[in-house]
Design a protein around this motif. Sequence first.
Motif, short mmCIF file in Angstrom:
data_model
loop_
_atom_site.label_atom_id
_atom_site.label_comp_id
_atom_site.label_asym_id
_atom_site.label_seq_id
_atom_site.Cartn_x
_atom_site.Cartn_y
_atom_site.Cartn_z
N THR A 14 0.76 -1.31 -0.12
CA THR A 14 0.04 -0.34 0.09
C THR A 14 1.28 1.07 -0.36
OG1 THR A 14 -1.36 -1.01 2.01
CG2 THR A 14 -1.84 1.46 1.43
N ALA A 48 -8.89 0.69 -6.67
CA ALA A 48 -9.83 0.02 -5.56
C ALA A 48 -11.15 1.51 -4.88
CB ALA A 48 -9.17 -0.79 -4.59
N TYR A 51 -13.67 3.37 -6.20
CA TYR A 51 -15.07 2.43 -6.20
C TYR A 51 -15.62 1.94 -4.59
CZ TYR A 51 -17.75 -2.16 -6.22
OH TYR A 51 -18.85 -2.42 -6.00
N LEU A 55 -18.88 3.73 -3.74
CA LEU A 55 -20.13 2.38 -2.76
C LEU A 55 -19.96 3.36 -1.89
CD1 LEU A 55 -21.34 -0.61 -3.07
CD2 LEU A 55 -19.00 -1.35 -2.13
N TRP A 56 -19.42 4.24 -1.65
CA TRP A 56 -19.96 3.93 0.30
C TRP A 56 -20.93 5.18 0.09
CZ3 TRP A 56 -18.04 3.77 5.97
CH2 TRP A 56 -16.99 2.88 6.12
N LEU A 123 -20.55 -2.39 2.30
CA LEU A 123 -19.32 -2.00 2.53
C LEU A 123 -18.13 -1.80 2.72
CD1 LEU A 123 -21.65 1.15 3.33
CD2 LEU A 123 -21.75 0.78 1.38
N VAL A 124 -18.39 -3.23 3.35
CA VAL A 124 -16.81 -3.98 4.20
C VAL A 124 -16.51 -5.19 3.96
CG1 VAL A 124 -16.45 -1.50 6.07
CG2 VAL A 124 -18.19 -3.90 6.21
N GLU A 125 -15.95 -5.58 3.88
CA GLU A 125 -15.64 -7.02 4.08
C GLU A 125 -14.75 -7.11 5.28
OE1 GLU A 125 -14.01 -8.23 0.26
OE2 GLU A 125 -15.34 -7.61 -0.40
N VAL A 153 -15.93 9.90 6.47
CA VAL A 153 -15.29 8.23 6.93
C VAL A 153 -14.53 7.30 6.22
CG1 VAL A 153 -15.53 6.08 8.39
CG2 VAL A 153 -17.60 8.11 8.74
N TYR A 154 -14.93 6.77 5.56
CA TYR A 154 -14.00 6.29 3.77
C TYR A 154 -12.88 6.35 4.01
CZ TYR A 154 -12.55 3.64 0.30
OH TYR A 154 -12.05 2.50 -0.48
N ARG A 156 -11.26 9.20 5.37
CA ARG A 156 -9.90 9.66 6.67
C ARG A 156 -9.78 7.83 6.81
NH1 ARG A 156 -7.06 11.68 9.04
NH2 ARG A 156 -6.67 11.33 11.74
N HIS A 157 -10.71 7.02 7.07
CA HIS A 157 -10.73 5.38 8.46
C HIS A 157 -9.84 4.36 6.57
CE1 HIS A 157 -11.68 7.07 11.63
NE2 HIS A 157 -12.79 7.67 11.06
N PHE A 158 -10.11 4.35 5.69
CA PHE A 158 -9.72 4.05 4.70
C PHE A 158 -8.48 3.86 3.66
CE2 PHE A 158 -13.58 1.93 6.40
CZ PHE A 158 -13.32 0.92 6.59
N VAL A 159 -8.89 5.17 3.09
CA VAL A 159 -7.83 5.39 2.50
C VAL A 159 -6.52 6.91 3.20
CG1 VAL A 159 -7.66 7.13 0.28
CG2 VAL A 159 -10.09 6.12 0.90
N GLY A 160 -6.89 6.91 4.64
CA GLY A 160 -5.81 7.46 4.84
C GLY A 160 -5.19 9.25 4.83
#
Lengths: 196, 130
Positions: A14, A48, A51, A55-56, A123-125, A153-154, A156-160
């Motif tokens: 990543t 990703a 997407y 999606l969110w 929305l999450v796996e 939230v997406y 901030r917490h998943f893309v950073g």
Amino acid sequence: MRPAESQAIVVMATPTLEERDRDLLTLFTRLGPDRLDALDGVWDLCAADLYGLALWRTGSTQDAEDALQEVFTRLAKAAQRGRLGKVRKPFAYLLRMAHSTAIDVLRQRKRHHSQDLEEAAELVEPKCLERTAEAAQLSRHLTQLAESQRAVVYLRHFVGLSFREIGGVMGIPTFTAASRDRLALRRLRQIMGVTS
Amino acid sequence: MTQPTSSREPDPFAQVQPPTLRDGLRQQILARARVAARDQPTIVDRLWESSVLRLAWAATVVLLLGVQVYLAPTPAETTQRMAQSTPAMSKPAEAEFQPFLARHSVVEAPTAMRLGGTSLFGSITIDPFS
């Protein structure tokens, strides 16, 4: 340029935001009229995330795929017209495009009153199979949040991204982005029954 | 890449990750994007995309402005030309009009009685001795 060259930039681990911007800038310089092979590299680097944001924001798998299609179509058209040379922060540029496209798709869907046709998307796996039920439950809880809060939230917490970068992507002030994140997490904890 | 939500509270996203893209989506989206980009209509008007054309356009505008400034007469010249070109009609015409004014102008007689009226419509006077 051969496809193999465009895929040579793919980073397996990543990448940080700076690394991703640098790699995307390299790819953007390779994109141009009749030179669209570097789209593969752009896809590997950020499809990703784009997407996930769509999606969110939309809450629908089909809408997210439509939004992603629109993003890459616009990117290819911009490359064909040679308009990518002025982009300085390509990752933020793509995220902004994905966000606005997702909003357009969402508005179009609401206009045609077809939002109830599809079941709520996952929305999450889970990271491991044992957490499948928890992930499904979290997905259901996330669908109860406002779409704009989910997008924050997406990012901030998943893309950073920082709140300032989120504000730039979503076109909102930095404090609004921070506030949406805080309110979304508080609401999520309320829904999940977690008390601090 | 999940950011911790708080140092004191459990992170709700610790055990999950964003959904992955379905198989085949990459080929489908990239192929459509390439086709759409190549099939888009060609731009005919590239005036604002070329530095040379923009420069030529600006130079043309400046040239036209310069020609206009060079050829257009100054206000003093305009006045002079008008004075020269206008026939001397004003004085004789005024002289011809004076007898008419003398015959038809209303002159208030000294014995007239003022009947009133407003400043807006003027006063009405009747001379009983006329």
